[in-house]
Design an enzyme around this catalytic site. Structure first.
Site, PDB file in Angstrom:
ATOM      1  N   ASP A  98       2.823   1.332   2.021  1.00 47.97           N
ATOM      2  CA  ASP A  98       2.192   0.026   1.794  1.00 47.97           C
ATOM      3  C   ASP A  98       3.161  -0.954   1.152  1.00 47.97           C
ATOM      4  O   ASP A  98       3.170  -2.138   1.497  1.00 47.97           O
ATOM      5  CB  ASP A  98       0.972   0.193   0.892  1.00 47.97           C
ATOM      6  CG  ASP A  98      -0.247   0.694   1.642  1.00 47.97           C
ATOM      7  OD1 ASP A  98      -1.301   0.071   1.522  1.00 47.97           O
ATOM      8  OD2 ASP A  98      -0.140   1.716   2.328  1.00 47.97           O
ATOM      9  N   CYS A 121       0.615   9.264   0.326  1.00 48.70           N
ATOM     10  CA  CYS A 121       0.483   7.822   0.129  1.00 48.70           C
ATOM     11  C   CYS A 121      -0.793   7.232   0.714  1.00 48.70           C
ATOM     12  O   CYS A 121      -1.609   7.921   1.295  1.00 48.70           O
ATOM     13  CB  CYS A 121       1.737   7.130   0.639  1.00 48.70           C
ATOM     14  SG  CYS A 121       3.167   7.547  -0.402  1.00 48.70           S
ATOM     15  N   ASP A 122      -0.904   5.919   0.580  1.00 47.49           N
ATOM     16  CA  ASP A 122      -2.171   5.195   0.644  1.00 47.49           C
ATOM     17  C   ASP A 122      -3.045   5.507   1.858  1.00 47.49           C
ATOM     18  O   ASP A 122      -4.224   5.803   1.732  1.00 47.49           O
ATOM     19  CB  ASP A 122      -1.906   3.688   0.622  1.00 47.49           C
ATOM     20  CG  ASP A 122      -1.222   3.247  -0.655  1.00 47.49           C
ATOM     21  OD1 ASP A 122      -0.250   3.886  -1.042  1.00 47.49           O
ATOM     22  OD2 ASP A 122      -1.638   2.242  -1.248  1.00 47.49           O
ATOM     23  N   LYS A 123      -2.517   5.402   3.059  1.00 49.42           N
ATOM     24  CA  LYS A 123      -3.334   5.631   4.256  1.00 49.42           C
ATOM     25  C   LYS A 123      -3.104   7.022   4.823  1.00 49.42           C
ATOM     26  O   LYS A 123      -3.898   7.504   5.633  1.00 49.42           O
ATOM     27  CB  LYS A 123      -2.996   4.590   5.340  1.00 49.42           C
ATOM     28  CG  LYS A 123      -3.075   3.165   4.847  1.00 49.42           C
ATOM     29  CD  LYS A 123      -4.408   2.849   4.187  1.00 49.42           C
ATOM     30  CE  LYS A 123      -4.359   1.535   3.435  1.00 49.42           C
ATOM     31  NZ  LYS A 123      -3.542   1.566   2.215  1.00 49.42           N
ATOM     32  N   CYS A 182       3.796   6.130  -6.108  1.00 55.06           N
ATOM     33  CA  CYS A 182       3.978   5.143  -7.174  1.00 55.06           C
ATOM     34  C   CYS A 182       3.476   5.660  -8.525  1.00 55.06           C
ATOM     35  O   CYS A 182       2.475   6.374  -8.594  1.00 55.06           O
ATOM     36  CB  CYS A 182       3.263   3.853  -6.823  1.00 55.06           C
ATOM     37  SG  CYS A 182       3.762   3.184  -5.223  1.00 55.06           S
ATOM     38  N   GLU A 212      -3.428  -6.165   2.199  1.00 53.32           N
ATOM     39  CA  GLU A 212      -3.597  -6.209   0.750  1.00 53.32           C
ATOM     40  C   GLU A 212      -3.083  -7.530   0.188  1.00 53.32           C
ATOM     41  O   GLU A 212      -2.024  -8.013   0.589  1.00 53.32           O
ATOM     42  CB  GLU A 212      -2.822  -5.066   0.077  1.00 53.32           C
ATOM     43  CG  GLU A 212      -3.448  -3.717   0.278  1.00 53.32           C
ATOM     44  CD  GLU A 212      -2.713  -2.621  -0.475  1.00 53.32           C
ATOM     45  OE1 GLU A 212      -3.310  -1.551  -0.651  1.00 53.32           O
ATOM     46  OE2 GLU A 212      -1.546  -2.822  -0.873  1.00 53.32           O
ATOM     47  N   SER A 221      -4.281  -3.913  -3.737  1.00 53.78           N
ATOM     48  CA  SER A 221      -3.590  -2.699  -4.148  1.00 53.78           C
ATOM     49  C   SER A 221      -4.265  -2.128  -5.384  1.00 53.78           C
ATOM     50  O   SER A 221      -4.805  -2.878  -6.213  1.00 53.78           O
ATOM     51  CB  SER A 221      -2.125  -3.011  -4.457  1.00 53.78           C
ATOM     52  OG  SER A 221      -1.510  -1.936  -5.131  1.00 53.78           O
TER      53      SER A 221
END
Length: 561
Positions: free
Chosen positions: A80, A121-123, A194, A447, A473
């Protein structure tokens, strides 16, 4: 021989398949064992995945040790952060469906008996969990772990987002160029997801709460030796799950989903979790309204953890304070502890057997008797601006902003808003409206990360608000409402807001309203015209046609074709 892989590896008639495997060095004995797929999202594009080669090897060691045969294959995974603020962000949420579809495809093409899912991670994490729920075979998700925090900046250990906040400060002449550039080499000292509680670490934590990741497996630091140890344990456990036929849908249930929602609320996780858990529940065919569950449970679930952006403490601090395991133990009275997990034991068994490596830290995790707050850190808002829903994160911003009324200033894209913020157009009392950024309108529901960070950097985070049909985010703070549904491209009321209109956000009343008459809203909607799609070819051309709203998890509605 296992039931699935045995269909192609057992019997004289299946020599073709055995010969194909043997061309890659697999032996006759290898092909008699459970065949375990390893879906590995390793790449040099994503710091959260950079260590997954080493993690995968230890998973393989565990699978061999337990009597299985590992078969590794690759999965895409976009960061992202690398997609922020440009056309690449259009692809990030849609990539979740590609990930789920590709894992489903590989599992069925090769008839794996079980799968270990490697992604951080995010997705990628939600996409992998969606695939597990869809396949309903034995699966374990194993992330690569969070990165360590960097040099101290603005009162906390820095991370990538510190650079974006610092750019806002630089544009407002609050710091020097030397102070700004120093972060480039010092904000991210290790690989890993992160350091803060963004969507990546939220979903890794919620995978633990769901029971789909071994205890602590979601949040052990990426650079820790314990990360490799849990990888080997994961390899051992997936073989046990196959032998016991414990499949994903025995673990992803309505009650385990409620456990995950309560953990998300207790730790004030990313607002994106609402959408991702909705999509996972859809794939598991749970017949539950995750959005309504969040709405109902947020009022009765206390906030027990505070992690950046809600505090100065990062994910490594959260892990050392006891992490998800500590929250589950503390929240025993309000969770379902009888749910099965990938340990092949229940949540309660895991709590009883857990060994904490570090002492308690009440600065990061509090008790049910003395919480940070008596309501969850994520809230669902509704009103004439968001009749289906809007999502906010009160656990990450000051209580003085829980009731905010301001003057709208409207932008039809993320880029236009960011330019205005950096030029100093936004002032105290503004409600920044960023629209046509929803699943269809974006497309891809980008985002508004940079916009919020620039507001923070320019000292406007406590005097302005931002609303959007896009997303935020997990690291964003300040008064924001995202996922506004219906979105602008579908004729939602956010499309007809005009500069100067008054907007009221009331977290306590769970409401968000445009303060103009219903007759005026109706007249404006009659004059509104649907815009042309921004993309007409390729994957995004397809996605914008069949993506559901944010309130429905932004899943793909194939019946729309």
């Amino acid at each position: 021989m296992m039931e699935r892989s045995g269909k192609i590896l057992c019997g004289l008639q299946n020599q073709y398949y055995r010969a194909t495997y043997k061309s890659m060095g697999f032996t006759t004995e290898d092909l008699k064992r459970p065949m375990i797929g390893i879906a590995n999202a390793w790449s040099e594009c994503v710091p959260g995945h950079f260590n997954l080669r080493q993690v995968a090897q230890r998973v393989k060691d565990g699978i061999y040790r337990a009597g299985g045969t590992p078969v590794e294959f690759g999965v895409i995974g976009g960061c992202d952060g690398m997609g922020q603020g440009h056309d690449g962000m259009h692809y990030i949420l849609p990539s979740r469906e590609i990930i789920a579809n590709s894992i489903e495809s590989m599992a069925q093409i090769n008839l794996f008996d079980g799968i270990v899912l490697l992604g951080s991670c995010d997705k990628i994490v939600p996409g992998m969990l969606m695939a597990a729920a869809r396949l309903d075979i034995p699966c374990i998700l194993l992330p690569g772990g969070p990165m360590e925090g960097g040099i101290e900046f603005d009162g906390r250990k820095s991370d990538q987002t510190s650079s974006t906040e610092a750019y806002g400060m630089l544009s407002a002449n609050k710091i020097t160029e030397k102070e700004y550039t120093s972060l480039e080499n010092l904000a991210c000292p290790t690989c890993g997801s992160c350091a803060y509680l963004g969507t990546a670490n939220t979903m890794c934590s919620l995978s633990e709460a769901l029971g789909m990741t071994l205890p602590d497996g979601g949040i052990i630091p990426a650079a820790s030796a314990a990360r490799l140890a849990v990888a080997e344990d994961t390899g051992i456990k997936i073989v046990e799950l196959v032998e016991k036929n414990i499949t994903a849908r025995q673990i992803i249930t309505k009650e385990s989903m409620r456990n995950a929602i309560k953990i998300c609320l207790a730790m004030s996780g990313s607002t994106n979790a609402v959408m991702h858990l909705t999509a996972i529940a859809h794939e598991a065919e749970l017949d539950m309204n995750v959005l309504e569950e969040f709405d109902q449970l947020s009022g009765v679930t206390p906030q027990l953890a505070k992690i950046n952006p809600a505090s100065e403490y990062n994910m490594v601090d959260f892990y050392r304070a006891g992490g998800v395991s500590r929250l589950l133990e503390e929240m025993q009275p309000i969770i379902c502890a009888d749910e099965m997990t990938v340990t092949a034991h229940t949540v309660l068994d895991n709590i009883k057997n857990h060994i904490y490596q570090y002492p308690e830290d009440c600065r990061v995790i509090k008790t049910m008797a003395d919480p940070f707050g008596y309501q969850g850190g994520v809230a669902v808002l509704r009103g004439n601006l968001a009749p289906d829903s809007g999502i906010t994160k009160p656990g990450a911003f000051d209580e003085s902003l829980h009731h905010f009324t301001g003057e709208a200033i409207c932008f039809d894209s993320e880029e236009a808003a960011e330019e205005a913020i950096l030029k100093g157009v936004i002032r105290d009392g503004h409600v920044v409206v960023i629209r046509y950024e929803g699943p269809k309108g974006g497309p891809g529901m980008r985002e508004m990360y940079k916009a919020m960070k620039y507001l923070y950097g320019r000292g406007l985070s406590k005097t302005t608000a931002l609303i959007t049909d896009g997303r935020f985010s997990g690291t964003n703070n300040g008064c924001f409402v995202g996922h506004i549904s219906p979105e602008a491209a579908e004729g939602g009321a956010i499309a007809i807001i005009k500069d100067g209109d008054r907007i009221e956000i009331d977290v306590e009343k769970r409401s968000i309203n445009l303060l103009v008459s219903s007759e005026e809203i109706e007249n404006r909607l009659k004059e509104w015209k649907r815009p042309e799609p921004k993309f007409k070819r390729g994957y995004l051309g397809l996605y914008c046609k069949i993506a559901a709203s944010g309130s429905e998890g932004a899943i793909l509605q194939y019946d729309k074709l």
